[in-house]
Design an enzyme around this catalytic site. Structure first.
Site, PDB file in Angstrom:
ATOM      1  N   LYS A 182       0.383  -1.449   0.192  1.00 26.80           N
ATOM      2  CA  LYS A 182      -0.108  -0.055  -0.293  1.00 26.80           C
ATOM      3  C   LYS A 182       0.833   1.139  -0.100  1.00 26.80           C
ATOM      4  CE  LYS A 182      -4.446  -1.978   1.850  1.00 26.80           C
ATOM      5  NZ  LYS A 182      -5.349  -1.568   3.109  1.00 26.80           N
ATOM      6  N   ASP A 185     -10.597   3.107   2.317  1.00 29.78           N
ATOM      7  CA  ASP A 185     -11.382   2.353   3.310  1.00 29.78           C
ATOM      8  C   ASP A 185     -11.841   3.020   4.479  1.00 29.78           C
ATOM      9  OD1 ASP A 185      -9.863  -0.164   3.209  1.00 29.78           O
ATOM     10  OD2 ASP A 185      -8.269   0.858   4.224  1.00 29.78           O
TER      11      ASP A 185
HETATM   12  N1  LIG Z   1     -13.409  -4.278   7.820  1.00 34.97           N
HETATM   13  C1  LIG Z   1     -12.599  -3.891   7.006  1.00 34.97           C
HETATM   14  O1  LIG Z   1     -12.050  -3.233   6.207  1.00 34.97           O
HETATM   15  C2  LIG Z   1     -10.597  -3.753   7.581  1.00 34.97           C
HETATM   16  C3  LIG Z   1      -9.899  -2.485   6.433  1.00 34.97           C
HETATM   17  C4  LIG Z   1      -8.584  -2.468   7.115  1.00 34.97           C
HETATM   18  C5  LIG Z   1      -7.812  -3.833   7.896  1.00 34.97           C
HETATM   19  N2  LIG Z   1      -9.430  -4.266   9.211  1.00 34.97           N
HETATM   20  C6  LIG Z   1      -8.554  -5.191  10.344  1.00 34.97           C
HETATM   21  O2  LIG Z   1      -8.157  -4.433  10.926  1.00 34.97           O
HETATM   22  C7  LIG Z   1      -7.014  -4.712  11.607  1.00 34.97           C
HETATM   23  C8  LIG Z   1      -5.666  -4.162  11.986  1.00 34.97           C
HETATM   24  O3  LIG Z   1      -5.156  -3.519  10.365  1.00 34.97           O
HETATM   25  P1  LIG Z   1      -4.282  -2.677   9.983  1.00 34.97           P
HETATM   26  O4  LIG Z   1      -3.813  -2.849   8.853  1.00 34.97           O
HETATM   27  O5  LIG Z   1      -3.911  -1.664  10.870  1.00 34.97           O
HETATM   28  O6  LIG Z   1      -2.494  -3.600  11.160  1.00 34.97           O
HETATM   29  P2  LIG Z   1      -1.495  -3.253  11.111  1.00 34.97           P
HETATM   30  O7  LIG Z   1      -0.910  -1.975  10.295  1.00 34.97           O
HETATM   31  O8  LIG Z   1      -0.394  -3.730  11.366  1.00 34.97           O
HETATM   32  O9  LIG Z   1      -1.550  -2.203  12.890  1.00 34.97           O
HETATM   33  C9  LIG Z   1      -1.922  -3.305  13.652  1.00 34.97           C
HETATM   34  C10 LIG Z   1      -3.123  -2.062  14.983  1.00 34.97           C
HETATM   35  O10 LIG Z   1      -2.652  -3.515  16.171  1.00 34.97           O
HETATM   36  C11 LIG Z   1      -2.152  -3.584  16.945  1.00 34.97           C
HETATM   37  N3  LIG Z   1      -2.071  -4.737  18.069  1.00 34.97           N
HETATM   38  C12 LIG Z   1      -1.533  -5.514  17.333  1.00 34.97           C
HETATM   39  N4  LIG Z   1      -1.342  -6.305  18.094  1.00 34.97           N
HETATM   40  C13 LIG Z   1      -1.411  -5.985  19.588  1.00 34.97           C
HETATM   41  C14 LIG Z   1      -1.019  -6.652  20.686  1.00 34.97           C
HETATM   42  N5  LIG Z   1      -0.821  -7.926  20.618  1.00 34.97           N
HETATM   43  N6  LIG Z   1      -0.962  -5.857  21.650  1.00 34.97           N
HETATM   44  C15 LIG Z   1      -1.994  -4.574  21.294  1.00 34.97           C
HETATM   45  N7  LIG Z   1      -1.832  -3.819  20.388  1.00 34.97           N
HETATM   46  C16 LIG Z   1      -1.806  -4.613  19.030  1.00 34.97           C
HETATM   47  C17 LIG Z   1      -1.133  -2.551  16.778  1.00 34.97           C
HETATM   48  O11 LIG Z   1      -0.495  -1.562  17.679  1.00 34.97           O
HETATM   49  P3  LIG Z   1       1.077  -0.689  17.799  1.00 34.97           P
HETATM   50  O12 LIG Z   1       1.039  -0.164  17.221  1.00 34.97           O
HETATM   51  O13 LIG Z   1       1.133  -1.051  19.208  1.00 34.97           O
HETATM   52  O14 LIG Z   1       1.310  -2.372  16.645  1.00 34.97           O
HETATM   53  C18 LIG Z   1      -1.394  -1.520  15.323  1.00 34.97           C
HETATM   54  O15 LIG Z   1      -2.171  -0.432  16.338  1.00 34.97           O
HETATM   55  C19 LIG Z   1      -6.767  -6.314  11.202  1.00 34.97           C
HETATM   56  O16 LIG Z   1      -7.459  -6.593  11.921  1.00 34.97           O
HETATM   57  C20 LIG Z   1      -7.258  -6.063  10.108  1.00 34.97           C
HETATM   58  O17 LIG Z   1      -7.979  -7.271   9.394  1.00 34.97           O
HETATM   59  C21 LIG Z   1     -10.042  -4.011   8.455  1.00 34.97           C
END
Ligand SMILES: NC(=O)c1ccc[n+]([C@@H]2O[C@H](COP(=O)([O-])OP(=O)(O)OC[C@H]3O[C@@H](n4cnc5c(N)ncnc54)[C@H](OP(=O)(O)O)[C@@H]3O)[C@@H](O)[C@H]2O)c1
Length: 277
Positions: A70, A106
């Site tokens: 991305k 998004d």
């Molecule tokens: N519904 C939809 O259309 C849609 C679209 C996009 C994403 N999503 C979902 O949204 C979620 C996040 O996606 P993303 O792309 O933003 O991922 P990302 O950039 O990797 O961000 C992950 C987030 O989760 C936090 N996190 C991960 N493991 C953790 C833990 N053990 N304890 C506390 N915080 C934790 C991270 O915190 P840190 O910064 O501290 O690491 C960060 O804030 C995923 O589950 C994805 O499938 C859904």
């Protein structure tokens, strides 16, 4: 490439086999009886730019972009929309008149999902709390801010990442620690972390201080009914799952590539849900 003049599109990722986008766009192509195709386009990071440029010159109308491309997609676009610029990532490419346009849908997807699934929630109701500061959280903060939410609290494990997000989005967005999320006057709580997703740790957040009138959204969609949503629902909160955002974010790309404005309805939801099980 299908050798015809029917529009071609696909989803670029590495790996990408798990992506539900071909199922989603395929459902719409069939439903509206449109010529065209949409496929998985696996490409490793080192080949990404050349691959995209080849698609653009070989008759493709555009593509969706998923992990890990991305940010690379943002860098190669000739122009990008304000959402992609603010979020720092492109998830939709449109090849038009020899140029590569990048969008991030998004935020649009999240707002449209709110409109459809939580119609009683209004941006002016009060503060929102967003859990997470990753790519999805940035899209949600952008969405809520552009919708007119006057106070957005970002709660993230890594304080430095939350502070970076806050610095990018201005004074209506503040960072809070998990221990002081500030739920007491919150009108919308959104989980934008991966906590609660299948294979990830659970999301542990006490909802007791959340007003009963607050709505709770979880953008995790595997499982669809997360533990957060079950607890919120049991406590009487209106809830929204992550499938709506996933479906609505696909609409702008589909319309640009196949010249038809698609709808998110129960049949699409059922078709995509089948791919989740
Ligand atoms: N519904 C939809 O259309 C849609 C679209 C996009 C994403 N999503 C979902 O949204 C979620 C996040 O996606 P993303 O792309 O933003 O991922 P990302 O950039 O990797 O961000 C992950 C987030 O989760 C936090 N996190 C991960 N493991 C953790 C833990 N053990 N304890 C506390 N915080 C934790 C991270 O915190 P840190 O910064 O501290 O690491 C960060 O804030 C995923 O589950 C994805 O499938 C859904």
């Amino acid at each position: 490439m299908n050798g015809s003049s029917a529009p071609m599109a696909g989803v670029l990722g590495w790996p990408v086999r798990h992506s539900l986008s071909p199922r989603l766009h395929g459902h719409w192509l069939k439903r509206y009886d449109l010529p065209g195709s949409y496929e998985h386009l696996p490409v490793p990071p080192e080949l990404f730019e050349g691959y995209v440029r080849a698609l653009a010159t070989n008759g493709y109308a555009g593509a969706n972009v998923t992990l890990p491309h991305k940010e690379a997609a943002l860098a190669l676009c000739d122009e990008v929309d304000p959402a992609a610029r603010a979020i720092g990532a492109v998830n939709t490419l449109i090849f038009r008149d020899g140029r590569i346009e990048g969008q991030n849908s998004d935020a649009f997807g999240f707002l449209e999902s709110l409109r459809q699934d939580l119609p009683a929630w209004k941006p002016s109701t009060g503060p929102a709390v967003v859990l997470g500061a990753g790519g999805a959280a940035r899209a949600i903060v952008f969405a809520l801010k552009s919708a007119g939410v006057s106070e957005i609290r970002v709660v993230n494990r890594s304080a430095a990442r939350a502070e970076r997000l806050v610095a990018d989005f201005g004074s209506s967005v503040t960072a809070r620690p998990w221990t002081a999320a500030g739920l007491v006057d919150t009108c919308l709580l959104v989980n934008a972390t991966s906590l609660g997703m299948a294979g990830q740790p659970p999301l542990e957040l006490d909802l007791q201080s959340l007003p009963s009138t607050a709505a709770v959204a979880d953008i995790v969609y595997q499982p669809l009914r997360t533990e957060l949503l079950s607890r919120a629902s049991a406590a009487g909160h209106a809830t929204m799952d992550g499938l709506g955002m996933l479906l609505h974010q696909a609409r702008p790309g589909f319309e640009a590539w196949f010249s038809h404005r698609p709808e998110v309805d129960a049949a699409l939801r059922a078709a995509v849900l089948e791919g989740l099980t």
